[in-house]
Motif scaffolding. Sequence first.
Motif, PDB file in Angstrom:
ATOM      1  N   GLY A  31     -10.590  -7.569  12.371  1.00 24.42           N
ATOM      2  CA  GLY A  31      -9.400  -6.785  12.707  1.00 24.42           C
ATOM      3  C   GLY A  31      -8.314  -6.947  11.654  1.00 24.42           C
ATOM      4  O   GLY A  31      -7.683  -5.966  11.229  1.00 24.42           O
ATOM      5  N   ILE A  32      -8.100  -8.188  11.214  1.00 23.10           N
ATOM      6  CA  ILE A  32      -7.082  -8.460  10.189  1.00 23.10           C
ATOM      7  C   ILE A  32      -7.459  -7.788   8.870  1.00 23.10           C
ATOM      8  O   ILE A  32      -6.624  -7.140   8.227  1.00 23.10           O
ATOM      9  N   ILE A  33      -8.715  -7.924   8.461  1.00 23.07           N
ATOM     10  CA  ILE A  33      -9.162  -7.322   7.193  1.00 23.07           C
ATOM     11  C   ILE A  33      -9.003  -5.814   7.232  1.00 23.07           C
ATOM     12  O   ILE A  33      -8.541  -5.193   6.265  1.00 23.07           O
ATOM     13  N   THR A  34      -9.375  -5.207   8.360  1.00 22.17           N
ATOM     14  CA  THR A  34      -9.261  -3.750   8.483  1.00 22.17           C
ATOM     15  C   THR A  34      -7.807  -3.310   8.441  1.00 22.17           C
ATOM     16  O   THR A  34      -7.481  -2.289   7.823  1.00 22.17           O
ATOM     17  N   ALA A  35      -6.939  -4.072   9.075  1.00 20.64           N
ATOM     18  CA  ALA A  35      -5.508  -3.745   9.022  1.00 20.64           C
ATOM     19  C   ALA A  35      -4.998  -3.829   7.586  1.00 20.64           C
ATOM     20  O   ALA A  35      -4.211  -2.973   7.155  1.00 20.64           O
ATOM     21  N   PHE A  36      -5.458  -4.814   6.833  1.00 27.42           N
ATOM     22  CA  PHE A  36      -5.070  -4.934   5.423  1.00 27.42           C
ATOM     23  C   PHE A  36      -5.548  -3.719   4.625  1.00 27.42           C
ATOM     24  O   PHE A  36      -4.827  -3.205   3.760  1.00 27.42           O
ATOM     25  N   PHE A  37      -6.775  -3.262   4.910  1.00 26.36           N
ATOM     26  CA  PHE A  37      -7.290  -2.070   4.226  1.00 26.36           C
ATOM     27  C   PHE A  37      -6.430  -0.848   4.552  1.00 26.36           C
ATOM     28  O   PHE A  37      -6.150  -0.014   3.674  1.00 26.36           O
ATOM     29  N   THR A  50      -6.834   6.293  -5.491  1.00 21.97           N
ATOM     30  CA  THR A  50      -8.063   5.565  -5.190  1.00 21.97           C
ATOM     31  C   THR A  50      -7.809   4.464  -4.172  1.00 21.97           C
ATOM     32  O   THR A  50      -8.675   4.173  -3.326  1.00 21.97           O
ATOM     33  N   MET A  51      -6.635   3.841  -4.206  1.00 23.95           N
ATOM     34  CA  MET A  51      -6.262   2.873  -3.166  1.00 23.95           C
ATOM     35  C   MET A  51      -6.307   3.526  -1.795  1.00 23.95           C
ATOM     36  O   MET A  51      -6.797   2.937  -0.816  1.00 23.95           O
ATOM     37  N   THR A  52      -5.791   4.743  -1.719  1.00 25.95           N
ATOM     38  CA  THR A  52      -5.757   5.464  -0.450  1.00 25.95           C
ATOM     39  C   THR A  52      -7.153   5.706   0.087  1.00 25.95           C
ATOM     40  O   THR A  52      -7.478   5.370   1.239  1.00 25.95           O
ATOM     41  N   VAL A  53      -7.987   6.305  -0.750  1.00 25.93           N
ATOM     42  CA  VAL A  53      -9.326   6.682  -0.302  1.00 25.93           C
ATOM     43  C   VAL A  53     -10.183   5.456  -0.020  1.00 25.93           C
ATOM     44  O   VAL A  53     -10.871   5.395   1.008  1.00 25.93           O
ATOM     45  N   ALA A  54     -10.143   4.462  -0.905  1.00 31.72           N
ATOM     46  CA  ALA A  54     -10.948   3.256  -0.690  1.00 31.72           C
ATOM     47  C   ALA A  54     -10.510   2.535   0.584  1.00 31.72           C
ATOM     48  O   ALA A  54     -11.349   2.092   1.381  1.00 31.72           O
ATOM     49  N   GLY A  55      -9.202   2.444   0.807  1.00 25.01           N
ATOM     50  CA  GLY A  55      -8.712   1.784   2.008  1.00 25.01           C
ATOM     51  C   GLY A  55      -9.149   2.490   3.275  1.00 25.01           C
ATOM     52  O   GLY A  55      -9.604   1.856   4.240  1.00 25.01           O
ATOM     53  N   LEU A  56      -9.051   3.822   3.275  1.00 28.05           N
ATOM     54  CA  LEU A  56      -9.442   4.588   4.460  1.00 28.05           C
ATOM     55  C   LEU A  56     -10.951   4.565   4.662  1.00 28.05           C
ATOM     56  O   LEU A  56     -11.440   4.467   5.796  1.00 28.05           O
ATOM     57  N   LEU A  57     -11.721   4.658   3.569  1.00 26.31           N
ATOM     58  CA  LEU A  57     -13.178   4.616   3.695  1.00 26.31           C
ATOM     59  C   LEU A  57     -13.655   3.263   4.195  1.00 26.31           C
ATOM     60  O   LEU A  57     -14.530   3.178   5.071  1.00 26.31           O
ATOM     61  N   VAL A 105      -9.125  -1.096  -8.118  1.00 27.05           N
ATOM     62  CA  VAL A 105      -8.974  -0.931  -6.668  1.00 27.05           C
ATOM     63  C   VAL A 105     -10.070  -1.695  -5.936  1.00 27.05           C
ATOM     64  O   VAL A 105      -9.835  -2.271  -4.870  1.00 27.05           O
ATOM     65  N   GLY A 106     -11.268  -1.723  -6.501  1.00 27.12           N
ATOM     66  CA  GLY A 106     -12.334  -2.535  -5.915  1.00 27.12           C
ATOM     67  C   GLY A 106     -11.943  -4.000  -5.885  1.00 27.12           C
ATOM     68  O   GLY A 106     -12.205  -4.706  -4.900  1.00 27.12           O
ATOM     69  N   ALA A 107     -11.303  -4.463  -6.964  1.00 27.47           N
ATOM     70  CA  ALA A 107     -10.834  -5.846  -7.014  1.00 27.47           C
ATOM     71  C   ALA A 107      -9.754  -6.092  -5.963  1.00 27.47           C
ATOM     72  O   ALA A 107      -9.732  -7.143  -5.310  1.00 27.47           O
ATOM     73  N   MET A 108      -8.863  -5.106  -5.769  1.00 27.30           N
ATOM     74  CA  MET A 108      -7.821  -5.234  -4.736  1.00 27.30           C
ATOM     75  C   MET A 108      -8.446  -5.378  -3.352  1.00 27.30           C
ATOM     76  O   MET A 108      -8.055  -6.243  -2.555  1.00 27.30           O
ATOM     77  N   ALA A 109      -9.430  -4.505  -3.062  1.00 23.12           N
ATOM     78  CA  ALA A 109     -10.067  -4.529  -1.740  1.00 23.12           C
ATOM     79  C   ALA A 109     -10.779  -5.849  -1.497  1.00 23.12           C
ATOM     80  O   ALA A 109     -10.691  -6.430  -0.405  1.00 23.12           O
ATOM     81  N   LEU A 110     -11.486  -6.347  -2.518  1.00 22.28           N
ATOM     82  CA  LEU A 110     -12.178  -7.629  -2.382  1.00 22.28           C
ATOM     83  C   LEU A 110     -11.183  -8.759  -2.153  1.00 22.28           C
ATOM     84  O   LEU A 110     -11.393  -9.635  -1.301  1.00 22.28           O
ATOM     85  N   ALA A 111     -10.074  -8.721  -2.897  1.00 24.27           N
ATOM     86  CA  ALA A 111      -9.040  -9.746  -2.735  1.00 24.27           C
ATOM     87  C   ALA A 111      -8.454  -9.717  -1.328  1.00 24.27           C
ATOM     88  O   ALA A 111      -8.236 -10.771  -0.707  1.00 24.27           O
ATOM     89  N   LEU A 112      -8.203  -8.517  -0.811  1.00 26.09           N
ATOM     90  CA  LEU A 112      -7.658  -8.398   0.543  1.00 26.09           C
ATOM     91  C   LEU A 112      -8.625  -8.940   1.584  1.00 26.09           C
ATOM     92  O   LEU A 112      -8.214  -9.584   2.559  1.00 26.09           O
ATOM     93  N   ALA A 113      -9.920  -8.670   1.391  1.00 29.94           N
ATOM     94  CA  ALA A 113     -10.916  -9.180   2.335  1.00 29.94           C
ATOM     95  C   ALA A 113     -10.937 -10.710   2.324  1.00 29.94           C
ATOM     96  O   ALA A 113     -10.980 -11.354   3.382  1.00 29.94           O
ATOM     97  N   ILE A 114     -10.884 -11.293   1.130  1.00 32.66           N
ATOM     98  CA  ILE A 114     -10.883 -12.761   1.017  1.00 32.66           C
ATOM     99  C   ILE A 114      -9.614 -13.343   1.629  1.00 32.66           C
ATOM    100  O   ILE A 114      -9.656 -14.336   2.369  1.00 32.66           O
ATOM    101  N   ILE A 115      -8.478 -12.715   1.337  1.00 34.02           N
ATOM    102  CA  ILE A 115      -7.203 -13.172   1.906  1.00 34.02           C
ATOM    103  C   ILE A 115      -7.234 -13.084   3.428  1.00 34.02           C
ATOM    104  O   ILE A 115      -6.749 -13.974   4.137  1.00 34.02           O
ATOM    105  N   GLY A 116      -7.844 -11.994   3.931  1.00 31.14           N
ATOM    106  CA  GLY A 116      -7.944 -11.824   5.383  1.00 31.14           C
ATOM    107  C   GLY A 116      -8.733 -12.938   6.038  1.00 31.14           C
ATOM    108  O   GLY A 116      -8.346 -13.465   7.091  1.00 31.14           O
ATOM    109  N   VAL A 117      -9.853 -13.324   5.416  1.00 34.71           N
ATOM    110  CA  VAL A 117     -10.673 -14.411   5.956  1.00 34.71           C
ATOM    111  C   VAL A 117      -9.908 -15.733   5.925  1.00 34.71           C
ATOM    112  O   VAL A 117      -9.860 -16.472   6.923  1.00 34.71           O
TER     113      VAL A 117
END
Length: 440
Positions: A82-88, A343-350, A408-420
Motif C-alpha cells: 500500500g505504501i509503495i503504491t501510494a509513492f508511485f 514518463t514519471m506520470t505514465v510509469a507511476g500510473l502503470l 524514471v526507472g531508477a526513481m521508481a526502484l528507489a521509491l519501492a526500496i524506500i517504501g519497504v
Amino acid sequence: MQAKIGLIGAISTLIGTMVGAAIFILLGPLADQTGPSLTLSFLLGAIPALFGSAYYMQLGSMFPSTGGSYVYASRLLNPTMGIITAFFMIMAGVGAIGMLALGFVNYLSFFIAGGSQVIIAISIVLIFVLVNLYGMKFANKIQIVMVAWMLIALLIYIVFGFFYQHSAEFIPIDNGPFLRNGVSGLMMAAVLAFYSYAGYGLITEIGGEIKNPQKNTPRAILISLVIVTLIYMGVSYISTSVVSIEDFISFTTSLPMAASLFLPGWVVTFIAIGGLLAIFTTLNAIMLIIPHEFVVMAKEGVVSKHFARKHKSFGTPYLSLLIVNGITIVLIVSGISETVFATMTVAGLLLSGIVMGMSALNIFKKMPDLYEKAALRIPKPILIACSFLGIVSSLLFTFLAVMDAPIVGAMALALAIIGVIYSKIVKVDILTDSLNKSID
C-alpha cells in the motif's frame, strides 16, 4: 469525509485528467511515427486502460474510500505494498503537474511569445494551488466548466472537419502508406498514446468524496473512458485526413493550426483556448486527487497526522497539497525536462495499475463476502482475465516508457526500496478489522 462530487463532477474530473495537452500539442510527433494509422495507435493505446478499467471499477465499488490505491493494496495485499503504491501515485502526480506546467508554457506560444519558462510554469502551479485551497467543491465546479468548453472545442473540430473533408472544395490528400514507420512505429506511438489514457483509474483516489461511490465510481470510469477514446479517434482521424502529414508534423500547436484550414479565426481561437483548458483541467484534477494519498495514510498512522489536517473553512488537505506541489516546483527549478516529467506520470500510473491488478486477483481469496455485497460484481472469470491482461500490458508499456527515460526507472526502484524500508522503520502492522472499519 463529506461527499461533494456527483456523477457529472466525477466524469468531468476523469475526462479532464485524460484529455490533456497531448491531444492539442503532441499529435504532430505521433503522426510522424504512424502516418495515417494515427487513429489505430489511439485505439491500441487504450488497451491497458480497457483491461485495467474492469478491476478499477470492481475495486472502486467494493472500497468507496479516499486514497484508493493505498487502500486496495493494503487490504488485499499488505500494508507495505500500500505504501509503495501510494509513492508511485505521488510520483505520477508530481510528474503530471510538472509536465503540464511546462507544456502550458510551450502552448502559450500560440498566443504570445517570450517570458521565462520556469517562472511561468511555477506561476501556473501556484495559481491552481490557490484554486484547490478553496476546496474540492469549488475546484470541481471550475473543472466542469473547463471540461465543457474543451469538449465543445474538440467536437467542433471533429464535426466541421468531417464536413470539410466531404465538401466540394476539399482536395483529397495522399499521406503515404498506412503504417508510415511499420509496425514498430505504430507500437511506439501506441505507448505514447497511452499517456492520454493514463489517468483512467484516478477517480478511485477520491472515492470517499463522491456521492454514492459504489455505483458512481464504476460509472464514471466506464463513461469517461468511452467518451475519451471516441474523441481521440475522431480527432486523430480528422487530423490525418484534412492536412498532409508533413504539414501537420511541422505545426507547433497541432489542432488550432489544422483547424485554421477549415474554420474562421474566432472559432480557431475558441479551439486554441480549449487547448489551454485541457492543460488546466488535468492540472486541476491532479491537484484534486493526488494529495489524498497522504491524507488516507495519515488517518491510518502510516505518516504524520499533520498530513490529514484540513482547512477549517474549505475542508482542503492543505499540507498534503502544498507538499506535492512543493516537490514539483523544486524539480522544475532543478531543470527536469518535460519528457522526464511525462514518463514519471505514465510509469507511476502503470506501476500502480499493476499493483491494482494484483490486488483484484486477491479479491476472491481475501474478501469474497465484500465482493458479494458490492453494487457492481464483474463475473469472476472476466475479472481474473482482465486483471492478468491488464498486468501484462501495463508491464510491457512500463518497460517501453522507462526505456525512453531510464532515470524514471531508477526513481521508481528507489521509491519501492524506500517504501519497504519505511514500512519496517515505522513498523506498519494494521489489523484487518480496523482497516475494514475505515472503509465504511
